[in-house]
Motif scaffolding. Structure first.
Motif, PDB file in Angstrom:
ATOM      1  N   GLN A 102      -5.089   1.473  -8.204  1.00 24.39           N
ATOM      2  CA  GLN A 102      -4.194   2.033  -8.459  1.00 24.39           C
ATOM      3  C   GLN A 102      -4.911   3.600  -8.589  1.00 24.39           C
ATOM      4  OE1 GLN A 102      -4.579   1.385 -13.177  1.00 24.39           O
ATOM      5  NE2 GLN A 102      -2.386   1.696 -13.490  1.00 24.39           N
ATOM      6  N   GLN A 105      -4.271   4.412  -4.549  1.00 23.09           N
ATOM      7  CA  GLN A 105      -2.736   4.651  -4.199  1.00 23.09           C
ATOM      8  C   GLN A 105      -2.115   5.954  -3.445  1.00 23.09           C
ATOM      9  OE1 GLN A 105       0.624   0.954  -4.709  1.00 23.09           O
ATOM     10  NE2 GLN A 105      -0.090   2.206  -7.010  1.00 23.09           N
ATOM     11  N   PRO A 110      -0.122   6.287   0.406  1.00 21.10           N
ATOM     12  CA  PRO A 110       0.803   5.046  -0.109  1.00 21.10           C
ATOM     13  C   PRO A 110       0.918   3.883   0.984  1.00 21.10           C
ATOM     14  CG  PRO A 110       2.807   6.447   0.932  1.00 21.10           C
ATOM     15  CD  PRO A 110       1.385   7.413   0.861  1.00 21.10           C
ATOM     16  N   GLN A 113      -4.270   0.521   2.354  1.00 23.28           N
ATOM     17  CA  GLN A 113      -4.223  -0.544   2.177  1.00 23.28           C
ATOM     18  C   GLN A 113      -5.526  -1.392   1.627  1.00 23.28           C
ATOM     19  OE1 GLN A 113      -2.578  -3.027   5.070  1.00 23.28           O
ATOM     20  NE2 GLN A 113      -0.747  -3.791   4.220  1.00 23.28           N
ATOM     21  N   ARG A 138       2.435  -5.363 -11.105  1.00 22.12           N
ATOM     22  CA  ARG A 138       3.870  -4.709 -11.647  1.00 22.12           C
ATOM     23  C   ARG A 138       3.804  -4.305 -13.190  1.00 22.12           C
ATOM     24  NH1 ARG A 138       7.787  -9.035 -12.795  1.00 22.12           N
ATOM     25  NH2 ARG A 138       7.366  -9.327 -11.161  1.00 22.12           N
ATOM     26  N   ALA A 143       1.864  -0.741  -5.562  1.00 22.17           N
ATOM     27  CA  ALA A 143       2.981  -1.632  -4.876  1.00 22.17           C
ATOM     28  C   ALA A 143       2.539  -2.686  -3.669  1.00 22.17           C
ATOM     29  CB  ALA A 143       3.148  -0.676  -3.408  1.00 22.17           C
ATOM     30  N   GLY A 144       3.122  -3.897  -4.073  1.00 17.75           N
ATOM     31  CA  GLY A 144       2.457  -5.077  -3.259  1.00 17.75           C
ATOM     32  C   GLY A 144       2.217  -4.615  -1.949  1.00 17.75           C
ATOM     33  N   LYS A 145       2.931  -4.120  -1.112  1.00 17.64           N
ATOM     34  CA  LYS A 145       1.650  -3.917   0.505  1.00 17.64           C
ATOM     35  C   LYS A 145       0.880  -3.052   0.357  1.00 17.64           C
ATOM     36  CE  LYS A 145       5.451   0.274   0.745  1.00 17.64           C
ATOM     37  NZ  LYS A 145       3.681   0.981   0.327  1.00 17.64           N
ATOM     38  N   SER A 146       0.525  -2.421  -0.727  1.00 21.22           N
ATOM     39  CA  SER A 146      -1.078  -1.758  -0.697  1.00 21.22           C
ATOM     40  C   SER A 146      -2.578  -3.067  -0.861  1.00 21.22           C
ATOM     41  CB  SER A 146      -1.025  -1.089  -1.682  1.00 21.22           C
ATOM     42  OG  SER A 146      -1.068  -1.473  -3.151  1.00 21.22           O
ATOM     43  N   GLY A 174       5.319  -8.623  -2.191  1.00 23.86           N
ATOM     44  CA  GLY A 174       5.089  -7.801  -1.113  1.00 23.86           C
ATOM     45  C   GLY A 174       3.708  -7.579  -0.977  1.00 23.86           C
TER      46      GLY A 174
END
Ligand code: C2E
Ligand code: CA
Ligand code: CA
Ligand code: CA
Length: 280
Positions: A102, A105, A110, A113, A138, A143-146, A174
């Motif tokens: 959180q 990011q 973005p 990871q 959520r 973001a899921g991809k992170s 993601g």
């Protein structure tokens, strides 16, 4: 997955000179470790071999036992798996990484990871409700991809339907998947290709012998080639020397992780490390 847990425990019980009674004590202490705030995460940078940049890191757990001091995860994770404490611990790791993401990011962009290690037992039937994780991401606006979930190859040998479904739910959100310690197990190429993985992590036992004559050069080359044909990126673990780095780069390996770059470190130190690296 259960069998793997048992085997690991047996393997670990031999070389460590810890009596059964000690184990019981340690196991009991482990059950309260989360509540007592004895667990911490440290982060190790993952370096792009092409650009030298750091857009990834791996979260690794540490246990500060009130009397024993630092207990290695190689020692307490197998114990947590055999006592079932791994579920609470794994949940704590997930939420801690989410909290960190959180903040990171926004700070690192973005594409940054963080990967975390997930025990096969956390994905076994009746264990983790992956839906809670997806909702937590959520709610946190992460973001899921992170997030990258590292799972070991043993999961791929005889994948149970429930495990596949949980991994699929993470992918739907993601979250990316990595196979950890690749090359040490016996994964079925067919299973690997059906898993929608993003990364293969070459086990450090292969990296260690790179730069010396022998078969390992060819092995790593074959792993990189296979990863390419599956459309995956390769991370070499345990990079300790410039020679190893040079060979890995020559073989087309994408990322390196190891003491050559940095040891795992607390979050504030990682922030300074990345700031320095980006200023350079
Ligand atoms: P792993 O996931 O394969 O993590 C890599 C290990 O190699 C880490 O040990 C890391 O500190 C170490 N390492 C990194 N670079 C080098 C290097 O250049 N040379 C050498 N010799 N070692 C290097 P660590 O932190 O002691 O973790 C050991 C294992 O414990 C991990 O292996 C992983 O299987 C498990 N583990 C750690 N954190 C967690 C966690 O949060 N959850 C679960 N389920 N397992 C974890
Ligand atoms: Ca790992
Ligand atoms: Ca590994
Ligand atoms: Ca390992």
């Amino acid at each position: 997955a259960k069998t793997a847990g048992r085997n690991r425990l047996r393997f670990f019980a031999q070389p460590l000179e810890v009596s059964a009674q000690e184990q019981l004590k340690l196991g009991a202490a482990l059950r309260t470790a989360v509540a007592q705030h004895e667990l911490k995460l440290v982060y190790q940078p993952v370096v792009c071999l092409r650009t030298g940049q750091v857009h990834k890191c791996e979260a690794l757990i540490r246990w500060h036992h009130p009397e024993r001091g630092l207990v290695s995860p190689a020692q307490f994770i197998p114990l947590a798996e055999s006592t079932g404490a791994i579920r609470d611990i794994g949940d704590w790791v997930f939420h801690e990484v989410t909290r960190q993401l959180q903040l990171w990011q926004a700070r690192f962009g973005p594409d940054f990871q963080v990967s975390l290690n997930v025990s096969p037992l956390q994905l076994a039937p009746g264990a983790q409700d992956v839906g809670d994780w997806v909702r937590a991401l959520r709610t946190a606006g992460v973001a899921g991809k992170s997030m990258v979930v590292e799972i070991t190859e043993s999961l791929m040998v005889q994948p149970e339907a429930g495990i596949a479904a949980r991994l699929h739910a993470l992918r739907e959100a993601g979250v990316q998947l990595a196979i950890d310690d690749f090359g040490t197990g016996y994964s079925n190429l067919n299973n690997l290709s059906q898993m929608d993985l993003s990364f293969l992590k070459v086990d450090q036992s292969f990296t260690r012998r790179l730069g010396q004559p022998g078969r390992d050069h060819a092995l790593v080359e074959a792993i990189v080639g296979m990863a390419r044909s599956l459309g995956l990126q390769v991370i070499a673990e345990g990079v300790e020397t410039k020679e190893q780095e040079a060979v890995l780069r020559e073989l087309g390996c994408d990322y390196g992780q190891g003491y050559l770059y940095a040891r795992p470190m607390p979050a504030p130190e990682l922030e300074r490390y990345i700031a320095r690296q980006r200023a350079a």
